[in-house]
Design an enzyme around this catalytic site. Structure first.
Site, PDB file in Angstrom:
ATOM      1  N   LYS A 214       0.816  -1.214   0.000  1.00 33.26           N
ATOM      2  CA  LYS A 214       0.000   0.000   0.000  1.00 33.26           C
ATOM      3  C   LYS A 214       0.850   1.264   0.000  1.00 33.26           C
ATOM      4  O   LYS A 214       2.066   1.241   0.177  1.00 33.26           O
ATOM      5  CB  LYS A 214      -0.977  -0.023   1.179  1.00 33.26           C
ATOM      6  CG  LYS A 214      -2.128  -0.999   0.948  1.00 33.26           C
ATOM      7  CD  LYS A 214      -3.204  -0.896   1.999  1.00 33.26           C
ATOM      8  CE  LYS A 214      -4.385  -1.808   1.656  1.00 33.26           C
ATOM      9  NZ  LYS A 214      -5.420  -1.792   2.710  1.00 33.26           N
ATOM     10  N   ARG A 248      -3.424  -9.913   5.130  1.00 31.96           N
ATOM     11  CA  ARG A 248      -3.907 -10.001   3.749  1.00 31.96           C
ATOM     12  C   ARG A 248      -2.782  -9.487   2.854  1.00 31.96           C
ATOM     13  O   ARG A 248      -2.445  -8.301   2.902  1.00 31.96           O
ATOM     14  CB  ARG A 248      -5.178  -9.174   3.597  1.00 31.96           C
ATOM     15  CG  ARG A 248      -5.812  -9.177   2.208  1.00 31.96           C
ATOM     16  CD  ARG A 248      -7.060  -8.313   2.224  1.00 31.96           C
ATOM     17  NE  ARG A 248      -7.686  -8.270   0.923  1.00 31.96           N
ATOM     18  CZ  ARG A 248      -7.389  -7.407  -0.043  1.00 31.96           C
ATOM     19  NH1 ARG A 248      -6.431  -6.501   0.170  1.00 31.96           N
ATOM     20  NH2 ARG A 248      -8.028  -7.425  -1.193  1.00 31.96           N
TER      21      ARG A 248
END
Length: 279
Positions: A214, A248
């Site tokens: 991210k 995740r």
């Protein structure tokens, strides 16, 4: 916790959830797995590398993403869910905040719903999950990153989500919380959340961390999405130290190894994982 007929020891292990985006525009791997054969090959690859749970998403939620209809999202995810369930024995989560998509995905064989809006976007979502009796990941999110007391307000927001869940009939043992890295937070908020996410354990539910590749990693290291694996591994180790039950991630093999090493160090004393007591 039981997900898809498989028991997960959420107190003593951090499990690897693999990411499968069947979208043309996801920030990291958009378009790579939009063809069914490519998607199935990647699922098999992730299972071979140690994935313990699969998360399928049909709509990109990257900054500036394009909204799609529930019908289009269903057309993307349902054939993949059906094909995965026919070919592989892996618990399957569907990443959606739309109740109609969740219904269709559950009919196709999804074992869990992963809602990035924590039941606050679609008023019918909580009822769909409760009726199906499946586990759910409920993420913290806000439209604007406007806080006076960041961690306290995140906890309050998640308490609101939990209240919606319980009022709709979702059982306590079906709830997983996600601190929402990259959603409704500034760069500094994201770093603070990774540092302090063990504070969310006060709510009494297992946690999932989704920080893989991210922007918080990209901004810190000044790297594009494809080169953020090392940064992701650091967040995964923090997840183990801070008491997360799931991470995740995109890069399965490397994150499996990171979790195994971190847990070996923690377990050397007495064989039990001291969740959320470090850093």
């Amino acid at each position: 916790m039981n997900i898809g007929g498989r028991e997960f020891d959420i107190k003593n292990h951090t499990y690897i959830m693999g990411i499968l985006n069947v979208t043309p525009d996801s920030f990291s791997d958009g378009g790579k797995y939009s063809r069914l054969d490519d998607a199935l090959f990647h699922v098999e690859e992730m299972i071979d590398q140690g994935m313990e749970l699969l998360d399928i998403g049909g709509e990109s939620t990257r900054p500036g993403y394009t909204l799609i209809s529930a019908e289009e999202e269903i057309e993307r995810v349902v054939p993949v869910i059906e094909a995965v369930k026919q070919r592989f024995d892996v618990p399957l989560s569907l990443d959606t905040y739309k109740a109609e998509v969740a219904k269709a995905g559950l009919r196709a064989g999804a074992d869990m719903i992963n809602d990035i809006w924590g039941l606050k976007s679609d008023p019918d979502m909580a009822g769909v999950i409760a009726k199906a009796g499946v586990p759910c990941v409920l993420m913290h999110n806000r439209k604007e990153a406007d806080y006076h007391h960041f961690m306290e307000e995140v906890i309050q927001d998640l308490e609101d989500t939990i209240r919606i869940a319980k009022n709709s009939g979702i059982a306590d043992d079906k709830i997983i919380l996600d601190p929402g890295i990259g959603f409704g937070k500034t760069y500094e908020h994201n770093l603070k959340m990774i540092q302090s996410m063990d504070r969310l354990l006060v709510l009494g539910y297992p946690m999932l961390l989704g920080a893989s590749r991210k922007s918080v990693i990209g901004l810190t290291l000044d790297l594009p999405a494809a080169e953020r694996m090392e940064g992701t591994l650091v967040t995964t180790i923090f997840a183990v130290l801070k008491g997360c039950s799931f991470v995740r991630v995109h890069d399965i093999r490397e994150n499996v190894r990171a979790v195994k090493m971190a847990e070996a160090i923690l377990l050397v004393e007495d064989g039990s994982l001291p969740r959320g007591k470090f850093c």
